[in-house]
Design a protein around this motif. Structure first.
Motif, PDB file in Angstrom:
ATOM      1  N   LEU A   1       0.879  -1.165   0.000  1.00 61.11           N
ATOM      2  CA  LEU A   1       0.000   0.000   0.000  1.00 61.11           C
ATOM      3  C   LEU A   1       0.917   1.216   0.000  1.00 61.11           C
ATOM      4  N   VAL A   2       0.877   2.011  -1.060  1.00 54.60           N
ATOM      5  CA  VAL A   2       1.795   3.134  -1.213  1.00 54.60           C
ATOM      6  C   VAL A   2       0.988   4.408  -1.432  1.00 54.60           C
ATOM      7  N   PHE A   3       1.370   5.469  -0.724  1.00 54.24           N
ATOM      8  CA  PHE A   3       0.724   6.759  -0.893  1.00 54.24           C
ATOM      9  C   PHE A   3       1.701   7.726  -1.522  1.00 54.24           C
ATOM     10  N   ASP A   4       1.259   8.417  -2.545  1.00 53.42           N
ATOM     11  CA  ASP A   4       2.064   9.406  -3.234  1.00 53.42           C
ATOM     12  C   ASP A   4       1.910  10.726  -2.492  1.00 53.42           C
ATOM     13  N   ARG A   5       2.997  11.234  -1.918  1.00 55.38           N
ATOM     14  CA  ARG A   5       2.949  12.446  -1.100  1.00 55.38           C
ATOM     15  C   ARG A   5       2.602  13.694  -1.899  1.00 55.38           C
ATOM     16  N   SER A   6       2.564  13.611  -3.202  1.00 58.63           N
ATOM     17  CA  SER A   6       2.211  14.790  -4.004  1.00 58.63           C
ATOM     18  C   SER A   6       0.740  15.164  -3.825  1.00 58.63           C
ATOM     19  N   PHE A   7      -0.046  14.294  -3.200  1.00 60.64           N
ATOM     20  CA  PHE A   7      -1.465  14.564  -2.994  1.00 60.64           C
ATOM     21  C   PHE A   7      -1.749  15.156  -1.612  1.00 60.64           C
ATOM     22  N   LEU A   8      -0.733  15.685  -0.929  1.00 63.00           N
ATOM     23  CA  LEU A   8      -0.943  16.307   0.373  1.00 63.00           C
ATOM     24  C   LEU A   8      -1.861  17.508   0.230  1.00 63.00           C
ATOM     25  N   PRO A   9      -2.659  17.882   1.179  1.00 67.10           N
ATOM     26  CA  PRO A   9      -2.933  17.130   2.398  1.00 67.10           C
ATOM     27  C   PRO A   9      -3.935  16.007   2.136  1.00 67.10           C
ATOM     28  N   LEU A  10      -3.749  14.927   2.838  1.00 63.34           N
ATOM     29  CA  LEU A  10      -4.611  13.766   2.724  1.00 63.34           C
ATOM     30  C   LEU A  10      -5.795  13.974   3.658  1.00 63.34           C
ATOM     31  N   LYS A  11      -7.000  14.008   3.139  1.00 67.82           N
ATOM     32  CA  LYS A  11      -8.192  14.283   3.937  1.00 67.82           C
ATOM     33  C   LYS A  11      -8.859  13.012   4.447  1.00 67.82           C
ATOM     34  N   ARG A  12      -8.830  11.959   3.639  1.00 69.25           N
ATOM     35  CA  ARG A  12      -9.535  10.731   3.988  1.00 69.25           C
ATOM     36  C   ARG A  12      -8.831   9.556   3.330  1.00 69.25           C
ATOM     37  N   VAL A  13      -8.825   8.437   4.012  1.00 62.64           N
ATOM     38  CA  VAL A  13      -8.232   7.218   3.462  1.00 62.64           C
ATOM     39  C   VAL A  13      -9.306   6.147   3.456  1.00 62.64           C
ATOM     40  N   VAL A  14      -9.495   5.512   2.316  1.00 63.02           N
ATOM     41  CA  VAL A  14     -10.402   4.372   2.213  1.00 63.02           C
ATOM     42  C   VAL A  14      -9.514   3.159   1.970  1.00 63.02           C
ATOM     43  N   PHE A  15      -9.559   2.227   2.893  1.00 63.28           N
ATOM     44  CA  PHE A  15      -8.706   1.046   2.817  1.00 63.28           C
ATOM     45  C   PHE A  15      -9.417  -0.086   2.087  1.00 63.28           C
ATOM     46  N   PRO A  16      -8.680  -0.906   1.346  1.00 69.66           N
ATOM     47  CA  PRO A  16      -9.302  -2.079   0.713  1.00 69.66           C
ATOM     48  C   PRO A  16      -9.690  -3.107   1.774  1.00 69.66           C
ATOM     49  N   SER A  17     -10.744  -3.859   1.528  1.00 68.30           N
ATOM     50  CA  SER A  17     -11.223  -4.847   2.500  1.00 68.30           C
ATOM     51  C   SER A  17     -10.238  -6.008   2.680  1.00 68.30           C
ATOM     52  N   THR A  18      -9.297  -6.154   1.765  1.00 69.62           N
ATOM     53  CA  THR A  18      -8.329  -7.248   1.847  1.00 69.62           C
ATOM     54  C   THR A  18      -7.068  -6.867   2.621  1.00 69.62           C
ATOM     55  N   LEU A  19      -6.977  -5.624   3.081  1.00 71.70           N
ATOM     56  CA  LEU A  19      -5.772  -5.160   3.765  1.00 71.70           C
ATOM     57  C   LEU A  19      -5.589  -5.881   5.099  1.00 71.70           C
ATOM     58  N   ARG A  20      -4.420  -6.487   5.289  1.00 76.57           N
ATOM     59  CA  ARG A  20      -4.118  -7.203   6.527  1.00 76.57           C
ATOM     60  C   ARG A  20      -2.931  -6.612   7.271  1.00 76.57           C
ATOM     61  N   HIS A  21      -2.054  -5.872   6.552  1.00 73.06           N
ATOM     62  CA  HIS A  21      -0.821  -5.364   7.149  1.00 73.06           C
ATOM     63  C   HIS A  21      -0.467  -4.005   6.552  1.00 73.06           C
ATOM     64  N   LEU A  22      -0.013  -3.081   7.409  1.00 74.55           N
ATOM     65  CA  LEU A  22       0.542  -1.808   6.951  1.00 74.55           C
ATOM     66  C   LEU A  22       2.043  -1.847   7.194  1.00 74.55           C
ATOM     67  N   SER A  23       2.810  -1.581   6.158  1.00 75.90           N
ATOM     68  CA  SER A  23       4.273  -1.674   6.212  1.00 75.90           C
ATOM     69  C   SER A  23       4.909  -0.422   6.778  1.00 75.90           C
ATOM     70  N   SER A  24       6.186  -0.549   7.025  1.00 78.79           N
ATOM     71  CA  SER A  24       7.020   0.529   7.518  1.00 78.79           C
ATOM     72  C   SER A  24       6.832   1.799   6.689  1.00 78.79           C
ATOM     73  N   THR A  25       6.653   2.913   7.353  1.00 78.30           N
ATOM     74  CA  THR A  25       6.494   4.261   6.801  1.00 78.30           C
ATOM     75  C   THR A  25       5.406   4.392   5.730  1.00 78.30           C
ATOM     76  N   SER A  26       4.361   3.592   5.802  1.00 80.48           N
ATOM     77  CA  SER A  26       3.244   3.689   4.851  1.00 80.48           C
ATOM     78  C   SER A  26       2.657   5.093   4.779  1.00 80.48           C
ATOM     79  N   PHE A  27       2.585   5.773   5.920  1.00 84.19           N
ATOM     80  CA  PHE A  27       1.971   7.098   5.988  1.00 84.19           C
ATOM     81  C   PHE A  27       2.967   8.166   6.421  1.00 84.19           C
ATOM     82  N   PHE A  28       4.208   8.054   6.070  1.00 82.44           N
ATOM     83  CA  PHE A  28       5.266   8.950   6.510  1.00 82.44           C
ATOM     84  C   PHE A  28       4.859  10.422   6.396  1.00 82.44           C
ATOM     85  N   GLY A  29       4.763  11.098   7.555  1.00 81.55           N
ATOM     86  CA  GLY A  29       4.592  12.534   7.594  1.00 81.55           C
ATOM     87  C   GLY A  29       3.199  13.111   7.409  1.00 81.55           C
ATOM     88  N   TYR A  30       2.179  12.311   7.336  1.00 81.17           N
ATOM     89  CA  TYR A  30       0.830  12.835   7.140  1.00 81.17           C
ATOM     90  C   TYR A  30       0.220  13.313   8.452  1.00 81.17           C
TER      91      TYR A  30
END
Length: 186
Positions: free
Chosen positions: A13-42
């Protein structure tokens, strides 16, 4: 995996920081793990993690500011730090969680014997760890610059690795007689 189910494919799961500020996150129903620095700095006023999420790396919210972090009933805590280098004001957990509870924004084991996380942006200058807490988890109070005094209960027997590291305003803490294990850097 905590649930013993077949593992879904591991898709990062990767977020492109060019879309700052992030207002809302919708996670996929299959998500089981968030990796290191997935949301760095938000920054999030609140962030609700999805049901089905089983774990996340302690540094997946590195340098994030989160008002309220809401945890699902499916989350399994891993050994070590709960959150590293994240600025959090409160943690809430699903009432359906079998092993965890939140009391006034602080994360405990369901039976109250372990204090997992005292939010580092909580602005109290004094905190009395409730009677019945026997263990303070790794980094539980780490980075809280507001606490000046902490009272520990006589039931406390174990304080884990770096439990109070970086608590720069802490000037008073009394260790109970029953405390038999103090982790490095606690």
């Amino acid at each position: 995996a905590c649930r013993g189910e077949e593992e879904p494919p591991n898709v990062p799961l990767v977020f492109d920081r060019s879309f700052l500020p992030l207002k809302r996150v919708v996670f996929p129903s299959t998500l089981r793990h968030l990796s290191s620095t997935s949301f760095f700095g938000y920054t999030f006023s609140s962030l609700t993690l999805p049901e089905g999420l089983e774990d996340f790396d302690a540094d997946c919210f590195y340098y994030c500011t989160i008002g309220t972090l809401e945890l699902p009933s499916t989350l399994c805590l891993q050994w070590g730090a709960f959150l590293k280098q994240a600025w959090v004001s409160r943690v809430e957990v699903s009432e359906a969680h079998p092993d965890l509870k939140s009391v006034d924004g602080i994360l405990y084991s369901r039976d109250g014997s372990i204090l997992y996380y005292y939010p580092n942006q909580r602005q109290d200058t004094f905190f009395e760890v409730p009677a019945g807490v026997r263990r303070i988890w790794d980094y539980a109070f780490a980075g809280n610059h507001y606490l000046q005094s902490v009272t520990l209960p006589s039931t406390l027997t174990r304080m884990d690795y770096e439990a109070f590291t970086g608590c720069t305003s802490l000037t008073s803490i009394t260790l109970p007689a029953n405390l038999t294990q103090i982790g490095e850097g606690a």
